[in-house]
Design a protein around this motif. Structure first.
Motif, PDB file in Angstrom:
ATOM      1  N   GLN A 235       0.810  -1.248  -0.005  1.00  0.00           N
ATOM      2  CA  GLN A 235       0.006   0.016  -0.008  1.00  0.00           C
ATOM      3  C   GLN A 235       0.839   1.299  -0.003  1.00  0.00           C
ATOM      4  OE1 GLN A 235      -2.617   0.607   3.466  1.00  0.00           O
ATOM      5  NE2 GLN A 235      -4.112   1.319   2.109  1.00  0.00           N
ATOM      6  N   LEU A 238       2.465   1.732  -3.382  1.00  0.00           N
ATOM      7  CA  LEU A 238       1.321   2.423  -4.577  1.00  0.00           C
ATOM      8  C   LEU A 238       1.120   3.816  -4.079  1.00  0.00           C
ATOM      9  CD1 LEU A 238      -1.180  -0.777  -4.603  1.00  0.00           C
ATOM     10  CD2 LEU A 238       0.809  -0.127  -6.245  1.00  0.00           C
ATOM     11  N   LYS A 239       1.330   4.013  -3.022  1.00  0.00           N
ATOM     12  CA  LYS A 239       1.117   5.528  -2.420  1.00  0.00           C
ATOM     13  C   LYS A 239       2.334   6.255  -3.046  1.00  0.00           C
ATOM     14  CE  LYS A 239       0.350   8.521   1.149  1.00  0.00           C
ATOM     15  NZ  LYS A 239       0.138   8.769   2.987  1.00  0.00           N
ATOM     16  N   ASP A 242       3.017   7.566  -7.623  1.00  0.00           N
ATOM     17  CA  ASP A 242       2.478   8.786  -8.433  1.00  0.00           C
ATOM     18  C   ASP A 242       3.922   9.527  -8.541  1.00  0.00           C
ATOM     19  OD1 ASP A 242       0.115   7.969  -8.461  1.00  0.00           O
ATOM     20  OD2 ASP A 242      -0.674   9.211  -7.038  1.00  0.00           O
ATOM     21  N   CYS A 269      -1.755  -6.010  -4.715  1.00  0.00           N
ATOM     22  CA  CYS A 269      -2.043  -5.110  -5.505  1.00  0.00           C
ATOM     23  C   CYS A 269      -3.662  -5.337  -5.817  1.00  0.00           C
ATOM     24  CB  CYS A 269      -1.135  -5.008  -6.583  1.00  0.00           C
ATOM     25  SG  CYS A 269      -1.494  -3.390  -7.855  1.00  0.00           S
ATOM     26  N   LYS A 270      -3.941  -6.453  -6.494  1.00  0.00           N
ATOM     27  CA  LYS A 270      -5.376  -6.657  -6.780  1.00  0.00           C
ATOM     28  C   LYS A 270      -6.283  -6.581  -5.762  1.00  0.00           C
ATOM     29  CE  LYS A 270      -7.627  -8.650 -10.118  1.00  0.00           C
ATOM     30  NZ  LYS A 270      -8.753  -9.281  -9.833  1.00  0.00           N
ATOM     31  N   LEU A 272      -6.002  -4.598  -2.990  1.00  0.00           N
ATOM     32  CA  LEU A 272      -5.889  -3.038  -2.713  1.00  0.00           C
ATOM     33  C   LEU A 272      -6.586  -2.282  -3.732  1.00  0.00           C
ATOM     34  CD1 LEU A 272      -2.612  -2.998  -1.124  1.00  0.00           C
ATOM     35  CD2 LEU A 272      -4.735  -2.659   0.136  1.00  0.00           C
ATOM     36  N   THR A 273      -6.362  -2.450  -5.128  1.00  0.00           N
ATOM     37  CA  THR A 273      -6.791  -1.732  -6.177  1.00  0.00           C
ATOM     38  C   THR A 273      -7.763  -2.297  -7.185  1.00  0.00           C
ATOM     39  OG1 THR A 273      -4.933  -2.360  -7.816  1.00  0.00           O
ATOM     40  CG2 THR A 273      -4.577  -0.647  -6.114  1.00  0.00           C
ATOM     41  N   ASN A 274      -7.977  -3.418  -7.086  1.00  0.00           N
ATOM     42  CA  ASN A 274      -8.775  -4.364  -8.126  1.00  0.00           C
ATOM     43  C   ASN A 274      -8.307  -4.317  -9.452  1.00  0.00           C
ATOM     44  OD1 ASN A 274     -11.037  -6.140  -8.466  1.00  0.00           O
ATOM     45  ND2 ASN A 274     -12.367  -4.470  -9.354  1.00  0.00           N
ATOM     46  N   LEU A 275      -6.835  -4.299  -9.533  1.00  0.00           N
ATOM     47  CA  LEU A 275      -6.335  -3.989 -10.649  1.00  0.00           C
ATOM     48  C   LEU A 275      -5.129  -5.044 -10.661  1.00  0.00           C
ATOM     49  CD1 LEU A 275      -6.720  -0.264 -11.326  1.00  0.00           C
ATOM     50  CD2 LEU A 275      -7.976  -2.100 -12.622  1.00  0.00           C
ATOM     51  N   TYR A 280      -2.775  -0.961 -13.165  1.00  0.00           N
ATOM     52  CA  TYR A 280      -2.715  -0.292 -12.199  1.00  0.00           C
ATOM     53  C   TYR A 280      -1.625   1.256 -12.625  1.00  0.00           C
ATOM     54  CZ  TYR A 280      -2.389   2.744  -7.914  1.00  0.00           C
ATOM     55  OH  TYR A 280      -2.524   3.839  -6.897  1.00  0.00           O
ATOM     56  N   LYS A 284      -2.204   5.146 -13.764  1.00  0.00           N
ATOM     57  CA  LYS A 284      -1.983   6.104 -13.194  1.00  0.00           C
ATOM     58  C   LYS A 284      -1.162   6.997 -14.142  1.00  0.00           C
ATOM     59  CE  LYS A 284      -2.905   5.805  -8.949  1.00  0.00           C
ATOM     60  NZ  LYS A 284      -3.801   7.048  -8.239  1.00  0.00           N
TER      61      LYS A 284
END
Length: 348
Positions: A235, A238-239, A242, A269-270, A272-275, A280, A284
């Motif tokens: 998590q 992924l934050k 960006d 990842c899947k 947390l983001t459904n991707l 993902y 982005k």
């Protein structure tokens, strides 16, 4: 006063290099005689060099600012756990988006993954101490490895580690014993000559950790095991993504940077983001491109493509059109036309 710092990468894990903070605003302030500064350090940290007798200790020292300051340390992370203590004065401080004003006897603790800054933007006046210990971790789920000269009993060390890992509290009000310990630390830092006070430094840091454990135990801190789960490391990655979209990411590199295995990274990842990770990443990058197309009209399509991590402008245009049902140029022109229409209507 000459500030001694070396440009050395302090830590590498699974092919990912983590760089220490260089404290350049502090170095500049010392050169301009804005404050008194003394530290023992290794790697990129400023100060006289630490010896191998204190491996695991990356920086220990203090500054004493008795006049208004015109500098601060912007958002950064350390490669170890950092313990700060403000003996006197006041100081704006922020950690993980939480702003506060430190006063005398304020103790703060930052973990390697926690962004923090000192000053808002100026540090104010005060006497400020720190100790940075590298425990061989960069992500929340990784096991802490204390230096072999830390002498706390196993039970106490495990308790201290658990409290520091499984809570997110930033600020503590320390007592006189912790203040006195930091004062003694500053004395041995001041009088050290090429490692002559290594034993004293080791003993005092052990004492400091015992005092911190006493403080944390007295506060009856509630522990949260979710904070050390590998999903939190993903998590956090992924934050941070960006800010690094232009990097040449693969699933393998992403997993290594998060500090977890490929399969587990994909799973988290899947969830947390459904991707999937690459899906993902692509979304982005397209979102960043849309923002640049609108906010930076002087940038060419090629410049935007490279800024967002696309290998060629042609591939960027293909992906963008698939996502937005129009080319990047058409997207920009559509926005400009809508903007002109709004301005035209407001003129009447």
């Amino acid at each position: 006063m000459k500030i001694n710092a070396q440009q050395i990468a302090p830590f590498e894990s699974d092919g990912v290099v983590y760089h220490a903070d260089t404290c350049l605003p502090l170095i500049d302030a010392v050169k301009r005689n804005k404050l008194k500064f003394k530290a023992l350090a290794r790697y990129t940290y400023p100060g006289d060099r630490l010896t191998d007798d204190t491996l695991g200790l990356n920086s220990v020292g203090y500054w004493d600012a008795n006049e208004p300051q015109d500098w601060g340390l912007d958002w950064h992370r350390n490669e170890g756990i950092e313990i700060h203590f403000l003996e006197s004065g006041s100081m704006p401080y922020s950690q993980e988006g939480k702003d506060m004003l430190l006063h005398s006897n304020s103790l703060t603790i930052t973990r390697p993954w926690e962004a923090h800054k000192v000053g808002d933007p100026k540090i104010g006046m005060g006497k400020f101490y720190w100790v940075i210990l590298d425990l061989g971790v960069r992500r929340p789920h990784q096991k802490w490895v204390w230096p072999d000269w830390i002498m706390l009993a196993q039970q106490d060390l495990e308790r201290l580690t658990a409290i520091l890992r499984q809570n997110e509290r930033v600020h503590w009000k320390a007592g006189n014993k912790i203040r006195d310990c930091f004062q003694r630390i500053s004395h041995v830092v001041n009088t050290d000559d090429n490692g002559s006070n290594a034993s004293r430094i080791r003993l005092l840091i052990n004492q400091l950790l015992i005092l911190i454990l006493d403080l944390l135990n007295a506060e009856d801190v509630k522990l949260n095991e979710d904070l050390i789960d590998s999903s939190r490391s993903v998590q956090l990655f992924l934050k941070e993504l960006d800010k690094n979209l232009s990097d040449d990411w693969t699933i393998g590199r992403m997993a290594k940077s998060a500090g977890v295995g490929l399969t587990r990274f994909t799973h988290h990842c899947k969830r947390l983001t459904n991707l999937t990770p690459m899906r993902y990443l692509m979304i982005k990058r397209v979102e960043m491109a849309k923002k640049l197309l609108i906010e930076s009209p002087n940038l060419s399509i090629t410049e935007i493509a490279f800024s967002c991590g696309f290998s060629t402008s042609q591939y960027f245009s293909t992906v963008f059109k698939k996502h937005e049902k129009c080319t990047p140029i058409a997207y920009r022109e559509k926005f400009l036309l809508e903007e002109m229409a709004v301005e035209s209507m407001s003129a009447y």
